[in-house]
Scaffold this active site. Structure first.
Site: not given
Ligand code: CIR
Length: 267
Positions: A75, A81, A100, A175, A262
């Site tokens: 990711d 993020d 992550r 989110h 993102c």
């Protein structure tokens, strides 16, 4: 007396961006976290979509850093993020997903050239996708990824620079910014779930039709709106703002629960 938060929002000016940090997806991108049930992401197609995304940011006048993929972190291209970049500091997050957390050091390294870094400490967790900055005010989503302690740490860090913040529970979507984004100084594009939220009442609100909820993840960069391709009703709604609109196909990132915001850190 006017609500101090609303008066700050009322005077909001959206930050002008000069830089973006992005990361090219790795070959293992299809093994990232997803709930979308849209099928496996196609890596080759994703690379094309990523290149078009970088071109679009360049077209908005940004100097774009493209980091290499991080092996073992499927990711990792969802760089938003891992940090929250304000005009004053870069807050390095503690991402809510265990898989992550290791993405963070290399983002901090890239940002240290631009800002002083401040780190969210456990047990606080925070994903940048939960953070919407409008003017000098921060909306911080409380989600499966961002907890109260993480939100408070960010809130306190930005308060030190004269900013304000409001926590907002995220009951739908991954989110906060999966569903709510600023499309002008005083207008939010949002899904029905957030349309009547009292914390957002100081804004004009463009409410997306439920069939087009994914288009809530639209990005405003230096006066241009970058929206996901394939959402004609939302496009029509956004046309009322009289700003240039760029549509990008982000189908492969959508399959992995990600989208336009993102894929970069903008500052
Ligand atoms: C994740 O679940 O963490 C990734 N597959 C998607 C992250 C998307 N990030 C964002 O909306 N800010």
């Amino acid at each position: 007396m006017a609500d101090p938060i609303l008066s700050i929002i009322g005077n909001a000016t959206i930050m002008t961006f000069t830089h973006a940090i992005t990361r090219r997806p790795g070959k293992d991108m299809a093994s990232g976290i997803t709930t979308s049930m849209l099928g496996p992401a196609d890596y080759v197609k994703a690379l094309d979509q990523f290149d078009a995304y970088v071109d679009a940011l360049n077209g908005c006048g940004l100097s774009v850093t493209v980091l290499d993929p991080l092996e073992g972190y499927p990711d990792c291209h969802f760089v938003e993020d891992a940090a929250v970049v304000t005009p004053d500091i870069a807050v390095i997050t503690n991402p809510g997903a265990a898989s992550r957390k290791g993405e963070v050091p290399s983002i901090a390294a890239a940002l240290q050239h631009f800002r002083k870094t401040v780190w969210v400490q456990p047990p606080g967790t925070l994903d940048g996708g939960d953070v919407l900055m409008v003017g000098r005010h921060f909306f911080i989503g409380l989600s499966d990824r961002t907890n109260q302690q993480g939100a408070r740490q960010l809130g306190e860090a930005v308060t030190g620079f004269g900013c304000t913040w409001t926590p907002v529970p995220v009951a739908a979507g991954l989110h906060f910014k999966s569903s709510v984004n600023a499309v002008s100084e005083d207008t939010l594009l949002l899904t029905r779930e957030f349309a009547d939220h009292p914390a957002l009442a100081g804004f004009h609100r463009i409410v997306i039709s439920p069939q087009e909820a994914y288009a809530g993840n639209t990005l405003l960069v230096n006066g241009r709106l970058i929206m996901p391709a394939g959402f004609p009703k939302t496009r029509q709604q956004l046309q009322a703002l009289d700003r240039p609109i760029v549509e990008l196909d982000v189908s492969e990132f959508r399959k992995m629960d990600g989208g336009l915001t993102c894929l970069s850190l903008r500052f």
